[in-house]
Write a protein that holds these residues in place. Sequence first.
Motif, short mmCIF file in Angstrom:
data_model
loop_
_atom_site.label_atom_id
_atom_site.label_comp_id
_atom_site.label_asym_id
_atom_site.label_seq_id
_atom_site.Cartn_x
_atom_site.Cartn_y
_atom_site.Cartn_z
N GLU A 59 0.82 -1.21 0.00
CA GLU A 59 0.00 0.00 0.00
C GLU A 59 0.86 1.26 0.00
N ARG A 60 1.96 1.22 0.72
CA ARG A 60 2.85 2.38 0.80
C ARG A 60 3.45 2.72 -0.56
N GLU A 61 4.07 1.73 -1.21
CA GLU A 61 4.73 2.01 -2.49
C GLU A 61 3.71 2.34 -3.57
N THR A 62 2.56 1.69 -3.55
CA THR A 62 1.51 2.00 -4.52
C THR A 62 1.04 3.44 -4.36
N ARG A 63 0.86 3.88 -3.13
CA ARG A 63 0.42 5.26 -2.88
C ARG A 63 1.45 6.26 -3.37
N ILE A 64 2.73 5.98 -3.13
CA ILE A 64 3.79 6.88 -3.57
C ILE A 64 3.83 6.97 -5.09
N LEU A 65 3.79 5.82 -5.77
CA LEU A 65 3.86 5.83 -7.23
C LEU A 65 2.61 6.46 -7.85
N ASP A 66 1.47 6.26 -7.23
CA ASP A 66 0.25 6.89 -7.73
C ASP A 66 0.38 8.41 -7.64
N LYS A 67 1.03 8.90 -6.62
CA LYS A 67 1.25 10.33 -6.45
C LYS A 67 2.20 10.89 -7.51
N LEU A 68 3.09 10.03 -8.03
CA LEU A 68 4.11 10.47 -8.98
C LEU A 68 3.77 10.14 -10.43
N ARG A 69 2.53 9.72 -10.69
CA ARG A 69 2.14 9.34 -12.06
C ARG A 69 2.45 10.40 -13.12
N PRO A 70 2.25 11.70 -12.85
CA PRO A 70 2.47 12.68 -13.91
C PRO A 70 3.93 12.87 -14.32
N ILE A 71 4.88 12.30 -13.59
CA ILE A 71 6.30 12.56 -13.84
C ILE A 71 6.84 11.51 -14.81
#
Length: 326
Positions: A59-71
Amino acid sequence: MALEDGEFRDDECGELLKWYIRHEKLGHGGQGQVYLLSDAARNRHRYAGKMFKLESCAERETRILDKLRPIPGVVFLHGLRRERKVGGRCFGTMVMELCGPSLRDLAMKGPLREEEVAEIVKELAETLKGVHSSGVVHRDLKLENVFTKLQDESTIRPVIGDFGVATDDAREMSQSCGTEKYMAPELIFVERYGLSYTKAVDVGVIAYELLKGYQRSNLEMHLLREGEFQWPANLSPEAKNLIMGMLDLDPRKRLTLDQRLMLLLLLESKDKGKDVVVAIMFAAKHVMKLVILINIVGIFRISDFHFLAGDFGVSNVPLVLLQWKV
């Protein structure tokens, strides 16, 4: 597919296998295992699937990567497939963009050309600026965690992956984390001094290793801690100065991401044989930062420095003309 000891069985990832075919293992770590996946419907599109043991890590890594999708320079997240079986060893699988070899794989084949490394450093700096602007720090950036774009074989396009220890929690910035080889000296004692990971030297170490080839021993990295550089043959003075600026032992003198990008832009202009005009439409203190940067790197001189007098609708616009030293 034959499984090794510790690998997840098909009955432990049944939800994933409804949508994807699992192929060979690509890698593994403390948090899970990474496999090559293809879509079950057509078996045409390929992905990387990171299978997690623990819900908290997934859940932690998924949340981080979801936050960085536009990059663009961050590995793209397609989604998380959670398993419904309570108590199973596999909590779920994070489905991501499939990338090419890591920078470590490339560096183990031998040194890269200076022009290639300059472009990699530029793209990494641009990506990290976006990551930090999103309130995230990676905390373990190294050759093994930077991959290459699979679709672009003509040039090396870096993609940052493995955000397993990344954080967007300010409280975790006081916790020592990462691979010592790629950490700034002051960050090894971050718990004692409370310093920030955004001052890390990881990109500088990556550039140094790409230019020299992968170093299996940590001995040379200890020399870097003392400011002793063993340069590759035929390395330009500009490249040496840039790396020394990124690895400066004094964090106050160390080049920031913005300064690295500015220098790389200026070096591109130098390669074209042109002088550079830099107009900074802010307060004069920003010009002083540029002047300090110029003095640190020492590859060009200021030939003219004055203020425009409102010709463009603004007053006191600093104008700096840079000429390359011969």
